[in-house]
Design a protein around this motif. Structure first.
Motif, PDB file in Angstrom:
ATOM      1  N   ILE A 179       0.839  -1.199   0.000  1.00 26.25           N
ATOM      2  CA  ILE A 179       0.000   0.000   0.000  1.00 26.25           C
ATOM      3  C   ILE A 179       0.879   1.255   0.000  1.00 26.25           C
ATOM      4  O   ILE A 179       0.583   2.242  -0.694  1.00 26.25           O
ATOM      5  CB  ILE A 179      -0.969  -0.014   1.196  1.00 26.25           C
ATOM      6  CG1 ILE A 179      -2.049  -1.085   0.988  1.00 26.25           C
ATOM      7  CG2 ILE A 179      -1.618   1.356   1.385  1.00 26.25           C
ATOM      8  CD1 ILE A 179      -2.963  -1.285   2.185  1.00 26.25           C
ATOM      9  N   ASP A 180       1.974   1.218   0.741  1.00 27.12           N
ATOM     10  CA  ASP A 180       2.896   2.356   0.732  1.00 27.12           C
ATOM     11  C   ASP A 180       3.510   2.553  -0.653  1.00 27.12           C
ATOM     12  O   ASP A 180       3.660   3.698  -1.118  1.00 27.12           O
ATOM     13  CB  ASP A 180       3.998   2.141   1.767  1.00 27.12           C
ATOM     14  CG  ASP A 180       3.544   2.437   3.186  1.00 27.12           C
ATOM     15  OD1 ASP A 180       2.503   3.123   3.343  1.00 27.12           O
ATOM     16  OD2 ASP A 180       4.220   1.988   4.137  1.00 27.12           O
ATOM     17  N   VAL A 181       3.858   1.443  -1.312  1.00 28.55           N
ATOM     18  CA  VAL A 181       4.398   1.557  -2.670  1.00 28.55           C
ATOM     19  C   VAL A 181       3.351   2.138  -3.607  1.00 28.55           C
ATOM     20  O   VAL A 181       3.647   3.033  -4.423  1.00 28.55           O
ATOM     21  CB  VAL A 181       4.883   0.183  -3.179  1.00 28.55           C
ATOM     22  CG1 VAL A 181       5.274   0.254  -4.653  1.00 28.55           C
ATOM     23  CG2 VAL A 181       6.048  -0.324  -2.342  1.00 28.55           C
ATOM     24  N   LEU A 182       2.126   1.645  -3.495  1.00 32.54           N
ATOM     25  CA  LEU A 182       1.042   2.164  -4.338  1.00 32.54           C
ATOM     26  C   LEU A 182       0.801   3.643  -4.049  1.00 32.54           C
ATOM     27  O   LEU A 182       0.576   4.438  -4.981  1.00 32.54           O
ATOM     28  CB  LEU A 182      -0.230   1.352  -4.094  1.00 32.54           C
ATOM     29  CG  LEU A 182      -1.483   1.794  -4.862  1.00 32.54           C
ATOM     30  CD1 LEU A 182      -1.232   1.782  -6.369  1.00 32.54           C
ATOM     31  CD2 LEU A 182      -2.662   0.881  -4.511  1.00 32.54           C
ATOM     32  N   ARG A 183       0.868   4.027  -2.795  1.00 30.90           N
ATOM     33  CA  ARG A 183       0.694   5.441  -2.434  1.00 30.90           C
ATOM     34  C   ARG A 183       1.752   6.298  -3.131  1.00 30.90           C
ATOM     35  O   ARG A 183       1.461   7.394  -3.626  1.00 30.90           O
ATOM     36  CB  ARG A 183       0.784   5.602  -0.916  1.00 30.90           C
ATOM     37  CG  ARG A 183       0.552   7.033  -0.437  1.00 30.90           C
ATOM     38  CD  ARG A 183       0.637   7.137   1.069  1.00 30.90           C
ATOM     39  NE  ARG A 183      -0.509   6.503   1.723  1.00 30.90           N
ATOM     40  CZ  ARG A 183      -0.464   5.355   2.398  1.00 30.90           C
ATOM     41  NH1 ARG A 183       0.690   4.692   2.510  1.00 30.90           N
ATOM     42  NH2 ARG A 183      -1.537   4.861   2.956  1.00 30.90           N
ATOM     43  N   GLY A 184       2.985   5.783  -3.186  1.00 35.31           N
ATOM     44  CA  GLY A 184       4.035   6.520  -3.866  1.00 35.31           C
ATOM     45  C   GLY A 184       3.783   6.666  -5.356  1.00 35.31           C
ATOM     46  O   GLY A 184       3.999   7.745  -5.926  1.00 35.31           O
ATOM     47  N   HIS A 185       3.316   5.580  -6.002  1.00 36.89           N
ATOM     48  CA  HIS A 185       2.996   5.676  -7.430  1.00 36.89           C
ATOM     49  C   HIS A 185       1.847   6.652  -7.665  1.00 36.89           C
ATOM     50  O   HIS A 185       1.860   7.399  -8.658  1.00 36.89           O
ATOM     51  CB  HIS A 185       2.620   4.295  -7.967  1.00 36.89           C
ATOM     52  CG  HIS A 185       3.780   3.357  -8.138  1.00 36.89           C
ATOM     53  ND1 HIS A 185       4.935   3.718  -8.790  1.00 36.89           N
ATOM     54  CD2 HIS A 185       3.950   2.051  -7.754  1.00 36.89           C
ATOM     55  CE1 HIS A 185       5.774   2.692  -8.805  1.00 36.89           C
ATOM     56  NE2 HIS A 185       5.209   1.678  -8.176  1.00 36.89           N
ATOM     57  N   CYS A 186       0.855   6.645  -6.771  1.00 36.29           N
ATOM     58  CA  CYS A 186      -0.254   7.594  -6.906  1.00 36.29           C
ATOM     59  C   CYS A 186       0.241   9.024  -6.784  1.00 36.29           C
ATOM     60  O   CYS A 186      -0.141   9.908  -7.569  1.00 36.29           O
ATOM     61  CB  CYS A 186      -1.311   7.312  -5.841  1.00 36.29           C
ATOM     62  SG  CYS A 186      -2.311   5.840  -6.132  1.00 36.29           S
ATOM     63  N   SER A 215       3.201  10.178  -7.422  1.00 40.49           N
ATOM     64  CA  SER A 215       3.983  10.530  -8.615  1.00 40.49           C
ATOM     65  C   SER A 215       3.090  10.882  -9.793  1.00 40.49           C
ATOM     66  O   SER A 215       3.459  11.706 -10.634  1.00 40.49           O
ATOM     67  CB  SER A 215       4.910   9.370  -8.994  1.00 40.49           C
ATOM     68  OG  SER A 215       5.856   9.125  -7.967  1.00 40.49           O
ATOM     69  N   GLY A 216       1.914  10.243  -9.859  1.00 39.08           N
ATOM     70  CA  GLY A 216       0.993  10.493 -10.964  1.00 39.08           C
ATOM     71  C   GLY A 216      -0.083  11.509 -10.657  1.00 39.08           C
ATOM     72  O   GLY A 216      -0.996  11.700 -11.465  1.00 39.08           O
ATOM     73  N   GLY A 217      -0.011  12.138  -9.498  1.00 39.37           N
ATOM     74  CA  GLY A 217      -0.995  13.151  -9.148  1.00 39.37           C
ATOM     75  C   GLY A 217      -2.359  12.589  -8.816  1.00 39.37           C
ATOM     76  O   GLY A 217      -3.381  13.250  -9.023  1.00 39.37           O
ATOM     77  N   ARG A 218      -2.373  11.377  -8.258  1.00 43.08           N
ATOM     78  CA  ARG A 218      -3.651  10.738  -7.934  1.00 43.08           C
ATOM     79  C   ARG A 218      -3.722  10.474  -6.440  1.00 43.08           C
ATOM     80  O   ARG A 218      -2.698  10.205  -5.781  1.00 43.08           O
ATOM     81  CB  ARG A 218      -3.792   9.429  -8.704  1.00 43.08           C
ATOM     82  CG  ARG A 218      -5.192   8.851  -8.626  1.00 43.08           C
ATOM     83  CD  ARG A 218      -5.365   7.659  -9.525  1.00 43.08           C
ATOM     84  NE  ARG A 218      -6.742   7.192  -9.472  1.00 43.08           N
ATOM     85  CZ  ARG A 218      -7.130   5.984  -9.821  1.00 43.08           C
ATOM     86  NH1 ARG A 218      -6.246   5.103 -10.266  1.00 43.08           N
ATOM     87  NH2 ARG A 218      -8.399   5.640  -9.746  1.00 43.08           N
ATOM     88  N   ASP A 219      -4.927  10.509  -5.899  1.00 48.45           N
ATOM     89  CA  ASP A 219      -5.153  10.242  -4.488  1.00 48.45           C
ATOM     90  C   ASP A 219      -5.368   8.742  -4.288  1.00 48.45           C
ATOM     91  O   ASP A 219      -6.235   8.146  -4.945  1.00 48.45           O
ATOM     92  CB  ASP A 219      -6.378  11.023  -4.010  1.00 48.45           C
ATOM     93  CG  ASP A 219      -6.565  10.986  -2.502  1.00 48.45           C
ATOM     94  OD1 ASP A 219      -5.963  10.121  -1.836  1.00 48.45           O
ATOM     95  OD2 ASP A 219      -7.341  11.816  -1.982  1.00 48.45           O
ATOM     96  N   LEU A 220      -4.612   8.131  -3.385  1.00 47.40           N
ATOM     97  CA  LEU A 220      -4.796   6.715  -3.096  1.00 47.40           C
ATOM     98  C   LEU A 220      -6.232   6.411  -2.680  1.00 47.40           C
ATOM     99  O   LEU A 220      -6.733   5.312  -2.940  1.00 47.40           O
ATOM    100  CB  LEU A 220      -3.822   6.282  -2.000  1.00 47.40           C
ATOM    101  CG  LEU A 220      -3.934   4.834  -1.508  1.00 47.40           C
ATOM    102  CD1 LEU A 220      -3.622   3.841  -2.630  1.00 47.40           C
ATOM    103  CD2 LEU A 220      -3.011   4.595  -0.319  1.00 47.40           C
ATOM    104  N   ALA A 221      -6.899   7.357  -2.065  1.00 47.31           N
ATOM    105  CA  ALA A 221      -8.276   7.147  -1.621  1.00 47.31           C
ATOM    106  C   ALA A 221      -9.233   6.877  -2.779  1.00 47.31           C
ATOM    107  O   ALA A 221     -10.343   6.378  -2.561  1.00 47.31           O
ATOM    108  CB  ALA A 221      -8.763   8.347  -0.813  1.00 47.31           C
ATOM    109  N   ASP A 222      -8.810   7.191  -4.000  1.00 46.41           N
ATOM    110  CA  ASP A 222      -9.649   6.912  -5.173  1.00 46.41           C
ATOM    111  C   ASP A 222      -9.693   5.434  -5.520  1.00 46.41           C
ATOM    112  O   ASP A 222     -10.513   5.018  -6.342  1.00 46.41           O
ATOM    113  CB  ASP A 222      -9.129   7.673  -6.399  1.00 46.41           C
ATOM    114  CG  ASP A 222      -9.268   9.173  -6.265  1.00 46.41           C
ATOM    115  OD1 ASP A 222     -10.086   9.632  -5.432  1.00 46.41           O
ATOM    116  OD2 ASP A 222      -8.554   9.904  -6.991  1.00 46.41           O
ATOM    117  N   ILE A 223      -8.806   4.639  -4.933  1.00 43.73           N
ATOM    118  CA  ILE A 223      -8.654   3.229  -5.293  1.00 43.73           C
ATOM    119  C   ILE A 223      -9.161   2.357  -4.152  1.00 43.73           C
ATOM    120  O   ILE A 223      -8.695   2.472  -3.020  1.00 43.73           O
ATOM    121  CB  ILE A 223      -7.189   2.900  -5.609  1.00 43.73           C
ATOM    122  CG1 ILE A 223      -6.692   3.768  -6.776  1.00 43.73           C
ATOM    123  CG2 ILE A 223      -7.031   1.407  -5.943  1.00 43.73           C
ATOM    124  CD1 ILE A 223      -5.202   3.679  -7.014  1.00 43.73           C
TER     125      ILE A 223
END
Length: 270
Positions: free
Chosen positions: A191-198, A200-208
């Protein structure tokens, strides 16, 4: 992420059963209050008799779309390699319409070598299959923009897998749902890795929406722990969709009952 309601999914394994038994299980699951019904996208059984009964994914999803009225449906997951991405987008749009907007497009890069070799697909490597998935996802999204009629809604995309360099980057760019089987510290890390990718792409992890497999009556027969024991730690990490695998031919759905009750109790106070 914390504001999302808990949802319970059931994956009905489309193997070692007659279709009439699968149909009855679909009816029962919807009556019980399951939120999402999944099958899978393979051509041969994944356990038990390797040449046993097995049914194809997308024709089955179209039948489920007509058979049900409330539950969301999808594959956990579609193999990207088996269909041209433009065709897959059109198939998904069609099932979306048949179901009145209840389809989830679950998709992954594929792994079952026998499916590939028996049906004449190039197996390649894990890396090449992931690269193909990365190329297909924007093609699918672009085709949805061109179809007439358009999908009834923004079709949710579920991506399965946990590769940190490629898969989770695809999740951050394209997915509405991320599905994984990892738990505990491994889940927290990913989840931390995914948060970092989000980020970097200007996306909120809460959207997923984070979806986790929690066992069931299938494959090795491992039953999940009580949801208060297994589900709560996953919930605290951010998981909101909890999916149980159920094997045929009897499709014993009783394992889902405590999870549905747990969902209702927590959603009532959230």
């Amino acid at each position: 992420m914390s504001d999302r309601p808990i949802r319970i999914g059931v994956q009905l394994h489309p193997q070692q059963a007659d279709y009439a038994q699968i149909r009855k299980a679909v009816i029962r699951a919807e009556e019980m209050g399951v939120d999402v019904l999944f099958n899978w996208d393979h051509f041969y059984p994944l356990y038990g008799d390797e040449d046993g009964k097995h049914f194809e994914c997308w024709t089955m999803l179209a039948a489920w779309a007509e058979q049900t009225s409330r539950v969301e449906i999808g594959a956990l997951v579609t193999c990207n390699s088996y269909r041209n991405p433009n065709l897959l987008a059109d198939m998904a749009r069609t099932v979306d319409h048949i179901s009145d907007g209840r389809l989830i497009l679950g998709i992954g890069s594929g792994w079952a070598e026998r499916d590939y070799t028996e049906y004449g697909y190039l197996f390649g490597t894990a890396g090449s299959r992931l690269d193909d998935l990365g190329e297909a996802l924007p093609v699918i999204e672009a085709r949805w923009e061109q179809l007439n009629p358009a999908p009834t809604r923004k079709i949710p995309v579920l991506i399965g897998g946990g590769g940190e360099k490629k898969t989770l980057k695809f999740v951050a760019r394209h997915a509405d749902i991320w599905h994984t089987f990892v738990q505990g510290d491994d889940l927290a890390h990913k989840i931390d890795v995914l948060r970092g990718h989000c980020a970097s792409g200007g996306r909120d992890l809460a959207d997923i929406e984070i979806s986790v497999g929690v066992g069931g009556r299938g494959r090795e027969g491992r039953l999940p722990d009580a949801p208060e024991v297994e589900g709560r730690p996953l919930h605290d990490l951010g998981a909101r969709l909890f999916t149980l695998g159920i094997g045929g031919p009897d499709y014993d759905l009783s394992v889902a009952e405590p999870w549905i009750a747990w969902r209702d109790a927590l959603n009532a106070v959230s």
